[in-house]
Write a protein that holds these residues in place. Sequence first.
Motif, mmCIF file in Angstrom:
data_model
loop_
_atom_site.group_PDB
_atom_site.id
_atom_site.type_symbol
_atom_site.label_atom_id
_atom_site.label_comp_id
_atom_site.label_asym_id
_atom_site.label_seq_id
_atom_site.Cartn_x
_atom_site.Cartn_y
_atom_site.Cartn_z
ATOM 1 N N PRO A 62 -22.474 108.210 13.433
ATOM 2 C CA PRO A 62 -23.608 107.469 13.333
ATOM 3 C C PRO A 62 -24.317 107.862 11.907
ATOM 4 N N ARG A 63 -25.239 107.233 11.472
ATOM 5 C CA ARG A 63 -26.492 107.547 10.654
ATOM 6 C C ARG A 63 -27.043 108.965 11.036
ATOM 7 N N ILE A 64 -27.656 109.680 9.915
ATOM 8 C CA ILE A 64 -28.373 110.760 10.162
ATOM 9 C C ILE A 64 -29.820 110.188 9.891
ATOM 10 N N GLU A 65 -30.604 109.692 10.931
ATOM 11 C CA GLU A 65 -31.867 109.273 10.490
ATOM 12 C C GLU A 65 -32.951 109.982 9.997
ATOM 13 N N GLY A 66 -32.882 111.307 10.326
ATOM 14 C CA GLY A 66 -33.811 112.307 9.809
ATOM 15 C C GLY A 66 -33.681 112.341 8.208
ATOM 16 N N SER A 67 -32.444 112.242 7.794
ATOM 17 C CA SER A 67 -32.283 112.358 6.308
ATOM 18 C C SER A 67 -32.620 110.998 5.499
ATOM 19 N N ILE A 68 -32.259 109.873 6.273
ATOM 20 C CA ILE A 68 -32.668 108.615 5.747
ATOM 21 C C ILE A 68 -34.099 108.744 5.520
ATOM 22 N N ARG A 69 -34.649 109.138 6.461
ATOM 23 C CA ARG A 69 -36.462 109.028 6.327
ATOM 24 C C ARG A 69 -36.757 109.890 5.114
ATOM 25 N N LEU A 70 -36.220 111.034 4.848
ATOM 26 C CA LEU A 70 -36.510 111.846 3.835
ATOM 27 C C LEU A 70 -36.130 111.243 2.399
ATOM 28 N N GLN A 71 -35.153 110.585 2.397
ATOM 29 C CA GLN A 71 -34.665 109.757 1.242
ATOM 30 C C GLN A 71 -35.646 108.704 1.048
ATOM 31 N N ARG A 72 -36.179 108.078 1.731
ATOM 32 C CA ARG A 72 -37.142 106.908 1.821
ATOM 33 C C ARG A 72 -38.563 107.335 1.511
ATOM 34 N N ALA A 73 -38.896 108.465 2.121
ATOM 35 C CA ALA A 73 -40.430 109.000 1.844
ATOM 36 C C ALA A 73 -40.231 109.600 0.367
ATOM 37 N N LEU A 74 -39.413 110.124 -0.194
ATOM 38 C CA LEU A 74 -39.248 110.229 -1.670
ATOM 39 C C LEU A 74 -39.306 109.353 -2.337
ATOM 40 N N ARG A 75 -38.770 108.430 -2.248
ATOM 41 C CA ARG A 75 -38.763 107.178 -3.107
ATOM 42 C C ARG A 75 -40.111 106.663 -3.027
ATOM 43 N N ALA A 76 -40.919 106.534 -1.793
ATOM 44 C CA ALA A 76 -42.126 106.047 -1.517
ATOM 45 C C ALA A 76 -43.195 106.713 -2.479
ATOM 46 N N LYS A 77 -42.933 108.055 -2.744
ATOM 47 C CA LYS A 77 -43.864 109.005 -3.727
ATOM 48 C C LYS A 77 -43.397 108.718 -5.084
ATOM 49 N N GLY A 78 -42.568 107.965 -5.286
ATOM 50 C CA GLY A 78 -42.193 107.779 -6.795
ATOM 51 C C GLY A 78 -40.997 108.916 -7.211
ATOM 52 N N VAL A 79 -40.456 109.574 -6.406
ATOM 53 C CA VAL A 79 -39.676 110.718 -6.743
ATOM 54 C C VAL A 79 -38.265 110.185 -6.931
ATOM 55 N N PRO A 80 -37.522 110.249 -8.146
ATOM 56 C CA PRO A 80 -36.276 109.651 -8.356
ATOM 57 C C PRO A 80 -35.486 110.322 -7.314
ATOM 58 N N VAL A 81 -34.500 109.577 -6.837
ATOM 59 C CA VAL A 81 -33.571 109.934 -5.646
ATOM 60 C C VAL A 81 -32.018 109.301 -6.066
ATOM 61 N N PHE A 82 -31.026 110.330 -6.171
ATOM 62 C CA PHE A 82 -29.753 110.031 -6.619
ATOM 63 C C PHE A 82 -28.874 110.446 -5.625
ATOM 64 N N ALA A 83 -27.676 109.730 -5.505
ATOM 65 C CA ALA A 83 -26.616 109.955 -4.601
ATOM 66 C C ALA A 83 -25.469 110.540 -5.654
ATOM 67 N N LEU A 84 -24.771 111.653 -5.088
ATOM 68 C CA LEU A 84 -23.590 112.237 -5.827
ATOM 69 C C LEU A 84 -22.799 112.558 -4.893
ATOM 70 N N THR A 85 -21.477 111.689 -4.579
ATOM 71 C CA THR A 85 -20.739 111.645 -3.499
ATOM 72 C C THR A 85 -19.277 111.498 -3.615
ATOM 73 N N ASN A 86 -18.641 112.140 -3.024
ATOM 74 C CA ASN A 86 -16.808 111.903 -3.260
ATOM 75 C C ASN A 86 -16.814 110.649 -2.111
ATOM 76 N N PHE A 87 -16.506 109.553 -2.714
ATOM 77 C CA PHE A 87 -16.581 108.346 -1.780
ATOM 78 C C PHE A 87 -15.545 107.272 -2.874
ATOM 79 N N GLY A 88 -14.598 106.724 -2.202
ATOM 80 C CA GLY A 88 -13.920 105.654 -2.761
ATOM 81 C C GLY A 88 -14.749 104.496 -3.516
ATOM 82 N N ASP A 89 -14.261 103.942 -4.591
ATOM 83 C CA ASP A 89 -14.764 102.843 -5.197
ATOM 84 C C ASP A 89 -14.857 101.550 -4.525
ATOM 85 N N SER A 90 -13.623 101.148 -3.939
ATOM 86 C CA SER A 90 -13.650 99.916 -2.878
ATOM 87 C C SER A 90 -14.344 100.345 -1.565
#
Length: 208
Positions: free
Chosen positions: A86-114
């Motif tokens: 499942p999703r890790i909701e606490g981390s998702i809240r942090l991601q959104r809280a940062l963006r709400a404050k105008g802090v740039p948030v990036f992903a860096l992930t080993n993840f297939g293109d498709s």
Amino acid sequence: MLQPQAVIFDIGNVLTQWQPEAFYDREIGEERRQALFAAVDLHGMNEDIDAGAIFRDTVYEWAERHPDWSPEVRLWHDRWLDLASPRIEGSIRLQRALRAKGVPVFALTNFGDSTWEAALPQMDFLRDFDRAYVSGKMGVTKPDPKIYAMVETDCGLAPESLIFTDDRLENIEAAARRGWRVHHFTGWQGWAERLVAEGLLTQAEAGL
């Protein structure tokens, strides 16, 4: 020390669970899962996907190469969203809280293109990044130093102005060698405390 200028999240085991063994334990039982993983290098298959191999084609080719385990191997593709839950909701809240404050948030992930493209409609938090650095699109995976250099070049920020969290020590160690600030992710609360300590969020904003 100045505050970080961008916050970088890994995805698997940071924003959503990535425990394939647990998924297969539920589906086929622990004993069969152990036999499957002994017979078929599913994590190696996934590394090929993360490096840019086509998701469905790769999984189905591996299934054909292992006829005794074909249905189980195909689950990696056919039930991928269940595999990455499942999703890790606490981390998702942090991601959104940062963006709400105008802090740039990036992903860096080993993840297939498709795989990424298939996941976007199902995982809304994947769209909540200012920039997404996806190994399958970049043609290089963590912890190769090239992927961190590519992030620096693209975003134009100094290494010491980036703070990065990942659940895998080898990935954060590689980032630290380039001068990034790093946090070994073991749970969203520890990551929240680090973001507060860096002055990026208040305790209330971090959900602490």
